[in-house]
Scaffold this motif. Structure first.
Motif, PDB file in Angstrom:
ATOM      1  N   VAL A 124      42.080  67.956 106.759  1.00 32.02           N
ATOM      2  CA  VAL A 124      40.943  68.681 106.176  1.00 32.02           C
ATOM      3  C   VAL A 124      39.662  68.310 106.920  1.00 32.02           C
ATOM      4  O   VAL A 124      38.854  69.170 107.283  1.00 32.02           O
ATOM      5  CB  VAL A 124      40.806  68.365 104.656  1.00 32.02           C
ATOM      6  CG1 VAL A 124      39.485  68.888 104.105  1.00 32.02           C
ATOM      7  CG2 VAL A 124      41.971  68.968 103.886  1.00 32.02           C
ATOM      8  N   ALA A 125      39.501  66.999 107.168  1.00 31.62           N
ATOM      9  CA  ALA A 125      38.290  66.535 107.870  1.00 31.62           C
ATOM     10  C   ALA A 125      38.221  67.128 109.274  1.00 31.62           C
ATOM     11  O   ALA A 125      37.170  67.611 109.709  1.00 31.62           O
ATOM     12  CB  ALA A 125      38.295  65.002 107.936  1.00 31.62           C
ATOM     13  N   ALA A 152      44.091  64.644 103.972  1.00 31.44           N
ATOM     14  CA  ALA A 152      42.636  64.437 104.004  1.00 31.44           C
ATOM     15  C   ALA A 152      42.127  64.427 105.443  1.00 31.44           C
ATOM     16  O   ALA A 152      41.081  65.015 105.750  1.00 31.44           O
ATOM     17  CB  ALA A 152      42.291  63.119 103.313  1.00 31.44           C
ATOM     18  N   SER A 153      42.881  63.778 106.339  1.00 39.21           N
ATOM     19  CA  SER A 153      42.436  63.719 107.742  1.00 39.21           C
ATOM     20  C   SER A 153      42.459  65.108 108.372  1.00 39.21           C
ATOM     21  O   SER A 153      41.572  65.463 109.148  1.00 39.21           O
ATOM     22  CB  SER A 153      43.292  62.733 108.532  1.00 39.21           C
ATOM     23  OG  SER A 153      44.615  63.208 108.640  1.00 39.21           O
ATOM     24  N   LEU A 172      37.399  70.803 109.081  1.00 41.11           N
ATOM     25  CA  LEU A 172      35.992  70.978 108.692  1.00 41.11           C
ATOM     26  C   LEU A 172      35.071  70.760 109.903  1.00 41.11           C
ATOM     27  O   LEU A 172      34.157  71.556 110.161  1.00 41.11           O
ATOM     28  CB  LEU A 172      35.681  69.947 107.600  1.00 41.11           C
ATOM     29  CG  LEU A 172      34.419  70.115 106.780  1.00 41.11           C
ATOM     30  CD1 LEU A 172      34.566  71.323 105.869  1.00 41.11           C
ATOM     31  CD2 LEU A 172      34.191  68.866 105.931  1.00 41.11           C
ATOM     32  N   ILE A 173      35.344  69.708 110.648  1.00 41.64           N
ATOM     33  CA  ILE A 173      34.470  69.373 111.783  1.00 41.64           C
ATOM     34  C   ILE A 173      34.616  70.412 112.904  1.00 41.64           C
ATOM     35  O   ILE A 173      33.652  70.724 113.602  1.00 41.64           O
ATOM     36  CB  ILE A 173      34.801  67.951 112.301  1.00 41.64           C
ATOM     37  CG1 ILE A 173      34.485  66.914 111.234  1.00 41.64           C
ATOM     38  CG2 ILE A 173      34.030  67.629 113.573  1.00 41.64           C
ATOM     39  CD1 ILE A 173      35.048  65.539 111.491  1.00 41.64           C
TER      40      ILE A 173
END
Lengths: 240, 69
Positions: free
Chosen positions: A229-230, A226-227, A233-234
């Protein structure tokens, strides 16, 4: 054995990160104004922190029912871990600056030089406040991981060993430990704590995990993914 | 009094960086507390973890967007 190792590892890594930050403050005060006052401040802070661990550790272990303890502490660890993980993601994505011990050291030295005419009370207070505030996070990590896993002794040993290792390194090199990959460590500890917190919180709700304690590895993989992916994304150019 | 307020804000700061994110996390945990024990399905606890992970992605992206704006 695995649970004890995880408890020790989480307490050790969390304490090491915070000890590095506390050491930077103590070194800045000691090398600028002399060692007597900051060492007294450090010892006073360590005494207060040990008192907190003894009081709250004992209260938590002996007075709170097991499931309630897991739910409350699990929830707090999730909040604590997510806060670290949130910051680590933003740092890795370049949104906020990486924590820099050299810069923190220089800023503290500069502020102390400006106040040089005042009494050594400042050195004492700065060291006391710095070590106490950084140590509060250590106390929470030790009580949380030790209290819920029933390995308070192991958690305390992990925390103490980390503080000792960092203190010895500080005495030897007499400079901030800027080479310690502090941001990476905080990222790792954020993932471990969020995983352990989720595990305990769900157990406190009365829900069981398929592979019991081994599920924490799966949880860590999920939060790591998840981290990433974040961060991905950013970092995208189109992101705004 | 000022010292007490500062100490309280330090302790709260251990757990809360962003009030909205922390509020959402607590809401997810509360919803899980109410719902999960009633669902007798193997591995249902992972629903909680997935919800928290999605929340992490959305909260960090939202903060990054705010900071970049």
């Amino acid at each position: 054995m695995g649970a004890q190792l995880l408890t020790f590892g989480a307490a050790f890594l969390g304490s090491a990160v915070e000890s590095v930050e506390a050491l930077t403050i103590v070194l800045a005060v000691g090398l600028t104004r002399g060692w007597r006052a900051p060492l007294l401040g450090t010892l006073s802070a360590l005494g207060l922190l040990a008192l907190l661990v003894a009081i709250f550790g004992q209260l938590i272990v002996t007075r709170v029912p097991e499931l309630t303890l897991k739910l409350i502490i699990g929830t707090l660890i999730v909040l604590f871990g997510l806060r670290w993980l949130h910051k680590a993601v933003l740092r890795s994505a370049g949104v906020i600056a990486m924590h820099d011990e050299n810069r923190a050291y220089a800023q503290t030295v500069e502020s102390l030089r400006a106040d040089h005419e005042k009494t050594d009370w400042i050195g004492f207070t700065l060291a006391l406040k710095g070590v106490f505030l950084e140590g509060l996070e250590v106390v929470f990590i030790v009580i949380a991981v030790g209290g819920t896993s029933g390995g308070m002794g192991v958690a305390v040993a992990g925390g103490l060993l980390a503080m000792l290792v960092v203190a010895i390194a500080g005495v030897i090199i007499r400079r901030p430990l800027a080479q310690v990959p502090e941001n990476t460590l905080k990222y790792a500890v954020g993932i471990i704590l969020t995983s352990v917190g989720t595990f305990w919180a769900a157990e406190g709700m009365g829900v069981s995990w398929p592979l019991d304690f081994v599920s924490i590895v799966g949880l860590a993989a999920l939060y790591f993914l998840a981290s990433r992916v974040a961060i991905g994304l950013i970092r995208r150019p189109a992101f705004a | 009094m000022k010292w007490l307020r500062a100490a309280a804000s330090e302790v709260i700061g251990l757990f809360v960086g962003d009030w909205v994110q922390s509020g959402v996390s607590v809401a997810i945990l509360a919803a899980a507390w109410l719902a999960l024990p009633r669902l007798h399905v193997e591995g249902v606890a992972y629903v909680l973890a997935v919800a928290l992970a999605v929340q992490l992605i959305l909260a960090t992206a939202a903060e990054a967007r705010r900071k970049k704006a």
